[in-house]
Motif scaffolding. Structure first.
Motif, PDB file in Angstrom:
ATOM      1  N   LYS A  24      62.977  53.374  41.308  1.00 38.94           N
ATOM      2  CA  LYS A  24      62.474  53.572  42.672  1.00 38.94           C
ATOM      3  C   LYS A  24      62.983  54.897  43.238  1.00 38.94           C
ATOM      4  O   LYS A  24      62.256  55.596  43.937  1.00 38.94           O
ATOM      5  CB  LYS A  24      62.867  52.405  43.573  1.00 38.94           C
ATOM      6  N   ARG A  25      64.235  55.243  42.929  1.00 35.48           N
ATOM      7  CA  ARG A  25      64.756  56.545  43.364  1.00 35.48           C
ATOM      8  C   ARG A  25      64.048  57.671  42.624  1.00 35.48           C
ATOM      9  O   ARG A  25      63.786  58.729  43.197  1.00 35.48           O
ATOM     10  CB  ARG A  25      66.266  56.609  43.146  1.00 35.48           C
ATOM     11  N   VAL A  28      60.696  58.581  44.265  1.00 35.57           N
ATOM     12  CA  VAL A  28      60.808  59.457  45.440  1.00 35.57           C
ATOM     13  C   VAL A  28      60.863  60.916  44.993  1.00 35.57           C
ATOM     14  O   VAL A  28      60.152  61.779  45.528  1.00 35.57           O
ATOM     15  CB  VAL A  28      62.044  59.091  46.283  1.00 35.57           C
ATOM     16  N   LEU A  29      61.684  61.198  44.003  1.00 39.21           N
ATOM     17  CA  LEU A  29      61.824  62.578  43.526  1.00 39.21           C
ATOM     18  C   LEU A  29      60.546  63.078  42.853  1.00 39.21           C
ATOM     19  O   LEU A  29      60.121  64.218  43.065  1.00 39.21           O
ATOM     20  CB  LEU A  29      63.001  62.676  42.555  1.00 39.21           C
ATOM     21  N   GLU A  31      57.501  62.033  43.432  1.00 32.22           N
ATOM     22  CA  GLU A  31      56.478  62.233  44.463  1.00 32.22           C
ATOM     23  C   GLU A  31      56.652  63.594  45.125  1.00 32.22           C
ATOM     24  O   GLU A  31      55.672  64.289  45.397  1.00 32.22           O
ATOM     25  CB  GLU A  31      56.528  61.120  45.503  1.00 32.22           C
ATOM     26  N   LYS A  32      57.903  63.984  45.386  1.00 31.48           N
ATOM     27  CA  LYS A  32      58.155  65.306  45.962  1.00 31.48           C
ATOM     28  C   LYS A  32      57.725  66.401  45.005  1.00 31.48           C
ATOM     29  O   LYS A  32      57.097  67.384  45.412  1.00 31.48           O
ATOM     30  CB  LYS A  32      59.637  65.461  46.303  1.00 31.48           C
ATOM     31  N   TYR A  51      56.620  54.456  38.477  1.00 24.53           N
ATOM     32  CA  TYR A  51      56.008  53.380  39.262  1.00 24.53           C
ATOM     33  C   TYR A  51      55.979  52.079  38.458  1.00 24.53           C
ATOM     34  O   TYR A  51      56.345  51.018  38.962  1.00 24.53           O
ATOM     35  CB  TYR A  51      54.570  53.732  39.647  1.00 24.53           C
TER      36      TYR A  51
END
Length: 73
Positions: A24-25, A28-29, A31-32, A51
């Motif tokens: 999950k972390r 986030v990275l 996606e950026k 995902y």
């Protein structure tokens, strides 16, 4: 990480889901990264993998379809 947790679960009978938070972390990275460098199939595939390992299957499927569409161009 997921395979390691599954292998340990086979011996003990209980699956350790601590790897999910790490993915999950990673989501986030990634996606950026994808927002900075859009339309990169490698990044989309990495995001789809993160995902899927985080249990976010609908998002994973969408990113795989997006990557496939880019390859067809």
């Amino acid at each position: 990480m997921k395979e390691e947790a599954e292998a340990k679960a086979g011996a003990k009978g209980k699956l350790d889901k601590s790897y999910v938070e790490k993915f999950k972390r990673a989501v986030v990275l990634l996606e950026k990264l994808n927002s900075l460098k859009p339309n990169q199939t490698e990044f989309l595939e990495a995001l789809a993998t993160a995902y899927a390992n985080a249990g976010m299957y609908k998002q994973a499927e969408a990113k795989i379809k997006e990557a496939d569409a880019l390859r067809k161009k």
